[in-house]
Design a protein around this motif. Structure first.
Motif, PDB file in Angstrom:
ATOM      1  N   GLU A   1       2.946  11.497   6.742  1.00 21.94           N
ATOM      2  CA  GLU A   1       3.291  10.505   5.718  1.00 21.94           C
ATOM      3  C   GLU A   1       2.420   9.263   5.863  1.00 21.94           C
ATOM      4  OE1 GLU A   1       7.283   8.722   3.839  1.00 21.94           O
ATOM      5  OE2 GLU A   1       7.002   8.178   5.951  1.00 21.94           O
ATOM      6  N   LEU A   2       2.281   8.769   7.090  1.00 24.92           N
ATOM      7  CA  LEU A   2       1.455   7.586   7.326  1.00 24.92           C
ATOM      8  C   LEU A   2      -0.017   7.853   7.008  1.00 24.92           C
ATOM      9  CD1 LEU A   2       3.145   6.265  10.588  1.00 24.92           C
ATOM     10  CD2 LEU A   2       3.373   5.332   8.269  1.00 24.92           C
ATOM     11  N   ALA A   3      -0.506   9.037   7.351  1.00 26.18           N
ATOM     12  CA  ALA A   3      -1.894   9.394   7.033  1.00 26.18           C
ATOM     13  C   ALA A   3      -2.095   9.451   5.518  1.00 26.18           C
ATOM     14  CB  ALA A   3      -2.259  10.732   7.673  1.00 26.18           C
TER      15      ALA A   3
ATOM     16  N   GLY B   1       0.804  -1.220   0.000  1.00 21.73           N
ATOM     17  CA  GLY B   1       0.000   0.000   0.000  1.00 21.73           C
ATOM     18  C   GLY B   1       0.833   1.265   0.000  1.00 21.73           C
ATOM     19  N   GLY B   2       2.147   1.128   0.149  1.00 21.27           N
ATOM     20  CA  GLY B   2       3.021   2.290   0.152  1.00 21.27           C
ATOM     21  C   GLY B   2       4.339   1.975   0.821  1.00 21.27           C
ATOM     22  N   HIS B   3       5.185   3.000   0.851  1.00 21.10           N
ATOM     23  CA  HIS B   3       6.504   2.896   1.500  1.00 21.10           C
ATOM     24  C   HIS B   3       6.621   4.053   2.486  1.00 21.10           C
ATOM     25  CE1 HIS B   3      11.184   3.077   1.029  1.00 21.10           C
ATOM     26  NE2 HIS B   3      10.819   2.671   2.223  1.00 21.10           N
ATOM     27  N   ALA B   4       6.753   3.735   3.757  1.00 20.50           N
ATOM     28  CA  ALA B   4       6.917   4.751   4.803  1.00 20.50           C
ATOM     29  C   ALA B   4       8.398   5.128   4.864  1.00 20.50           C
ATOM     30  CB  ALA B   4       6.404   4.227   6.142  1.00 20.50           C
TER      31      ALA B   4
ATOM     32  N   ASN C   1      13.187  11.352  15.498  1.00 24.38           N
ATOM     33  CA  ASN C   1      13.019  12.682  16.088  1.00 24.38           C
ATOM     34  C   ASN C   1      13.456  13.779  15.117  1.00 24.38           C
ATOM     35  OD1 ASN C   1      11.927  11.736  18.514  1.00 24.38           O
ATOM     36  ND2 ASN C   1      13.958  11.391  19.371  1.00 24.38           N
ATOM     37  N   GLY C   2      14.452  13.488  14.288  1.00 23.73           N
ATOM     38  CA  GLY C   2      14.890  14.459  13.286  1.00 23.73           C
ATOM     39  C   GLY C   2      13.812  14.736  12.256  1.00 23.73           C
ATOM     40  N   HIS C   3      13.091  13.701  11.853  1.00 21.07           N
ATOM     41  CA  HIS C   3      11.968  13.899  10.921  1.00 21.07           C
ATOM     42  C   HIS C   3      10.795  14.564  11.629  1.00 21.07           C
ATOM     43  CE1 HIS C   3      13.834  11.877   7.629  1.00 21.07           C
ATOM     44  NE2 HIS C   3      13.849  10.697   8.214  1.00 21.07           N
ATOM     45  N   GLY C   4      10.613  14.251  12.888  1.00 23.75           N
ATOM     46  CA  GLY C   4       9.542  14.829  13.685  1.00 23.75           C
ATOM     47  C   GLY C   4       8.253  14.038  13.600  1.00 23.75           C
ATOM     48  N   PHE C   5       7.560  13.991  14.726  1.00 17.11           N
ATOM     49  CA  PHE C   5       6.319  13.221  14.804  1.00 17.11           C
ATOM     50  C   PHE C   5       5.297  13.682  13.771  1.00 17.11           C
ATOM     51  CE2 PHE C   5       1.986  12.702  16.316  1.00 17.11           C
ATOM     52  CZ  PHE C   5       1.935  11.323  16.388  1.00 17.11           C
TER      53      PHE C   5
END
Length: 144
Positions: free
Chosen positions: A78-80, A38-41, A68-72
């Motif tokens: 991205e996941l949404a 369904g995708g690539h996280a 943490n560098g990417h941030g929550f």
């Protein structure tokens, strides 16, 4: 708390009834899948340099630094986006190669377990493992 429902599993143990399969690995599976990803996280995929680290505490420290560098917020977005492009009611199942029941101490860990722990700390939401369960792992630096 997040609106996303997440779980983890291996490519090998995943079945379509579990949810939407999402790649979290630096490489593609080198074997045929009986399902469509369904995708690539990408934001939670470990770097190739991280994959060279064989000590759990050092790996987890480096992986958390990456997250943490990417941030929550960016990771959640991205996941949404992956969820929105697939079945919204279906949990995202974050996949990697490591079968937890075949790993032996001190190597009985993988990035998906570290991500699940990090996500739970950020949201309070548990991230269940859908594959075979691991043997009891020793505590890590971040379990305190």
């Amino acid at each position: 708390m997040s609106d996303l429902r997440l779980a983890t599993c291996t490519y090998q143990e995943f079945a379509p009834h579990m949810g939407t399969p999402v790649r979290t690995t630096a490489g593609h599976p080198r074997f045929p899948l009986s399902y469509q990803l369904g995708g690539h996280a990408r934001l939670i995929t470990p770097t190739r340099d991280l994959l060279k680290i064989n000590v759990q505490d050092a790996y987890e420290w480096g992986y958390r630094r990456l997250l943490n560098g990417h941030g929550f917020q960016r990771i959640e977005q991205e996941l949404a986006g992956i969820a929105g492009a697939n079945e919204l009611d279906s949990p995202l199942v974050l996949l990697c190669f490591d079968r937890l029941d075949r790993l032996t101490p001190p190597d009985d860990w993988c990035h998906r377990l570290h991500f699940a722990k990090w996500w739970t700390e950020q949201t309070g939401d548990e991230v269940p493992e859908l594959g075979a369960h691991r043997k009891q792992a020793p505590p890590t630096l971040f379990d305190a």
